[in-house]
Scaffold this motif. Structure first.
Motif, PDB file in Angstrom:
ATOM      1  N   TYR A  20      38.374  80.483  86.530  1.00 24.74           N
ATOM      2  CA  TYR A  20      39.310  80.243  85.422  1.00 24.74           C
ATOM      3  C   TYR A  20      40.536  79.482  85.911  1.00 24.74           C
ATOM      4  O   TYR A  20      40.957  78.492  85.312  1.00 24.74           O
ATOM      5  CB  TYR A  20      39.736  81.581  84.812  1.00 24.74           C
ATOM      6  N   LEU A  29      36.199  76.768  83.173  1.00 26.97           N
ATOM      7  CA  LEU A  29      36.392  77.842  82.204  1.00 26.97           C
ATOM      8  C   LEU A  29      35.095  78.462  81.707  1.00 26.97           C
ATOM      9  O   LEU A  29      35.021  79.656  81.453  1.00 26.97           O
ATOM     10  CB  LEU A  29      37.215  77.335  81.023  1.00 26.97           C
ATOM     11  N   LEU A  62      34.923  81.494  79.331  1.00 18.86           N
ATOM     12  CA  LEU A  62      36.161  82.263  79.377  1.00 18.86           C
ATOM     13  C   LEU A  62      37.260  81.663  78.518  1.00 18.86           C
ATOM     14  O   LEU A  62      37.551  80.483  78.600  1.00 18.86           O
ATOM     15  CB  LEU A  62      36.681  82.334  80.817  1.00 18.86           C
ATOM     16  N   ASP A 112      42.200  84.806  81.129  1.00 16.05           N
ATOM     17  CA  ASP A 112      41.981  85.310  82.478  1.00 16.05           C
ATOM     18  C   ASP A 112      41.440  86.747  82.428  1.00 16.05           C
ATOM     19  O   ASP A 112      41.737  87.498  81.506  1.00 16.05           O
ATOM     20  CB  ASP A 112      43.309  85.268  83.241  1.00 16.05           C
TER      21      ASP A 112
END
Ligand code: HEC
Ligand code: HEC
Ligand code: HEC
Ligand code: HEC
Ligand code: HEC
Ligand code: HEC
Ligand code: HEC
Length: 412
Positions: free
Chosen positions: A226, A231, A234, A237
């Protein structure tokens, strides 16, 4: 001919430089983290570890400090650097009922050998494959027979700088199988072949040595991805901010290893708990007696602290009030005393006994968190001397007179 010599010299010079560079590189390699598994293991919760080398670009200071902690150095592949005891010294041995333990090394590694006292016959030879303990108090040795992990007879005792019979071991040739319950507190992760962690059969390559970042913060492959902009699915975080957790959840990170042996497994296996969860749903202690009676190598700092007036009467006190988990703070007495004064602002007013005022009050912990001799880590230095113990700092903060706790206040 002159230029030929020059050329020779130059080659020699180059060779020397290359050798130095090589040595520096090897040396740097040693300073860095130990052998890491490839590929990184997957935790029982399905998350993959990233390994602490991947934290360096963004958390360099923490990483560098952490290398010096007892946590990071608490387990390692056994070699000349990580092993603290003396080898190949015939005077340095452990006498058993039926044999004698010697430690030695040769081109095949470091060993413990047990020879019979009566006929000199070799009863056991075991290679030391893994070392447990940074060496503050001592070190134990583990051996792999195939994929089975065992603890060996002799341990190194720092105070006497000698070998002793491993604490809790019987006085005869003996090897103890090592399951997850032993290594959960001294490694970051290890893949047991039994899902409950009860066997001593391991995937040898899965060991993540030392108590590394992800032992406390949980497996963080996704956090690294991340923050590197990879990413995937996601949206935010995954890393948990420990300082935003409730006091109990925050402490549970430390309590999993610092509240005695906690050997009753209620759910899953000894490595399953991760930060953010409730520890009590996973493990319990066998002993429910007074916490101060179990003040030993595998100390119960949590039980003791919890019984202290400071803890009971303040909302926020936790382990990290006094300890920075990323730094080696052993012996930093001033730092610890300054923590007392943050809550007890004018110590002079607290002490009214005449003779105390004349004493130096600066060293709060010497009187209120005194050192006590360990019950299990003791040894006779030679035949004539009395037994010597290592001393352990009690976490039952209170008023002590001649080593006896004074009940200044009755517990709420
Ligand atoms: C590419 C950069 C990067 C890498 C690699 C990285 N982090 Fe982070 N980390 C961050 C950033 C940025 C934050 C957010 C800081 C903030 O919110 O103040 C963070 C936050 C954290 C936090 C929470 C901090 C808090 O506020 O409580 C922890 C714990 C953490 N990282 C641990 C790790 C560990 C362990 C590794 C290695 C396995 C790692 N990080 C790798 C960039 C990185
Ligand atoms: C519940 C967690 C836990 C378990 C299980 C555990 N230990 Fe420990 N061990 C600790 C802690 C915490 C310390 C540091 C001493 C203290 O409590 O203050 C320690 C200290 C030690 C030390 C001294 C280290 C040093 O550098 O001074 C050795 C050696 C050791 N343990 C070996 C073992 C062995 C071998 C086993 C398995 C039979 C084991 N431990 C099981 C938590 C644990
Ligand atoms: C012994 C457990 C432990 C280990 C090992 C550990 N941490 Fe932490 N870490 C914590 C705790 C607890 C906190 C929260 C501290 C607080 O409450 O103030 C924290 C906070 C952090 C933070 C946010 C606060 C800050 O100081 O910036 C980052 C980032 C972080 N850790 C990264 C790491 C990295 C990287 C490593 C490995 C090199 C590591 N940690 C190893 C327990 C640990
Ligand atoms: C995975 C188990 C584990 C966790 C989690 C853990 N510890 Fe430890 N801790 C140990 C062991 C094992 C040792 C002994 C290391 C050694 O000397 O070999 C130790 C040693 C220590 C020491 C003594 C350091 C020294 O220099 O001798 C302190 C202080 C400490 N831990 C505090 C904490 C705090 C605070 C936390 C939570 C933020 C925590 N620990 C989390 C296992 C753990
Ligand atoms: C987070 C705040 C906090 C910290 C840090 C703290 N204390 Fe306390 N302490 C308290 C509170 C609150 C009490 C109970 C009320 C009182 O007696 O003042 C207390 C009580 C005490 C008592 C009386 C104990 C008894 O049994 O009556 C002593 C002695 C003491 N603290 C010493 C220390 C020492 C030494 C340190 C540092 C190692 C320390 N405290 C750190 C908050 C703290
Ligand atoms: C009020 C301050 C304070 C709090 C809170 C505190 N400690 Fe400590 N701790 C100390 C001091 C002081 C020492 C001794 C340091 C030294 O000898 O250099 C110490 C030492 C230790 C040691 C090494 C013990 C030994 O005798 O070798 C461990 C392990 C430890 N603490 C764990 C914890 C854990 C886990 C918690 C939370 C349950 C905790 N501490 C909470 C002040 C504190
Ligand atoms: C020489 C030993 C000694 C030192 C050093 C010392 N104390 Fe005390 N402390 C005592 C004794 C003994 C008492 C019991 C009251 C008395 O006799 O004055 C006490 C009482 C206390 C109390 C409880 C007062 C009450 O009755 O509620 C606190 C809090 C306290 N001390 C904090 C500290 C702090 C903070 C420091 C460091 C700045 C410190 N002490 C240094 C011996 C010491």
């Amino acid at each position: 001919m002159f230029s030929k010599l020059r050329k020779k010299d130059f080659i020699l010079f180059l060779a020397v430089v290359l050798t130095i560079i090589f040595i520096i590189l090897v040396f740097q390699d040693k300073e860095e983290y130990q052998t890491v598994p490839e590929p990184m293991p997957v935790h029982y919760n399905g998350e993959q570890f990233a390994g602490s080398a991947s934290c360096i670009p963004c958390h360099q200071d923490i990483y560098q400090n952490h290398l010096k902690t007892a946590h990071f150095n608490t387990s390692a592949i056994a070699d000349g650097e990580t092993l603290h005891g003396h080898f190949n010294q015939s005077s340095n041995k452990v006498e058993l009922l039926d044999g004698t333990v010697h430690t030695y090394f040769d081109e095949n590694g470091y060993f413990q050998a047990i020879k019979s006292k009566t006929n000199g016959e070799v009863l056991d030879v075991s290679r030391i494959d893994m070392v447990i303990g940074s060496g503050v108090k001592g070190q134990s040795h583990l051996n792999f027979s195939g994929d089975s992990l065992f603890q060996l007879q002799a341990s190194y005792f720092t105070l006497s700088d000698s070998w002793i019979n491993s604490p809790g071991f019987p006085n005869h040739k003996y090897k103890r199988p090592v399951n997850d319950n032993c290594i959960k507190c001294h490694t970051t992760f290890a893949q047991n072949k039994d899902r409950k962690g009860n066997s001593n059969l391991y995937e040898r390559e899965s060991f993540m040595y030392g108590i590394d970042c992800e032992r406390c913060h949980g497996p963080l492959k996704k956090h690294v991805a991340y923050r590197n902009g990879i990413l995937g699915e996601l949206k935010s975080d995954v890393v948990i901010k420990i300082d935003t957790l409730s006091r109990q959840l925050k402490m549970d990170v430390c309590v999993q290893c610092h509240s005695g042996l906690r050997a009753i497994q209620i759910k899953d296996n000894p490595f399953s708990f991760v930060v953010g969860e409730q520890l009590d749903t996973y493990t319990r202690n066998y002993r429910f007696g007074r916490p101060e009676s179990k003040l030993d190598v595998h100390g119960n700092q949590y039980g003791l602290l919890k019984s202290s007036q400071c803890f009971k009467n303040s909302e926020a006190m936790s382990c990290t009030t006094c300890h920075d988990p990323h730094k080696n703070q052993r012996g930093k007495t001033e730092h610890f005393n300054s923590k007392c004064i943050e809550c007890h602002a004018s110590p002079k007013n607290l002490h009214n006994t005449e003779n105390l005022i004349s004493q130096n009050l600066d060293n709060c912990i010497s009187c209120h968190m005194p050192l006590f001799p360990s019950q299990t880590m003791k040894v006779k230095l030679d035949a004539d001397s009395a037994e010597t113990s290592i001393k352990i700092r009690t976490h039952l903060i209170g008023v002590y007179v001649d080593g006896i706790l004074q009940n200044t206040k009755t517990s709420p």
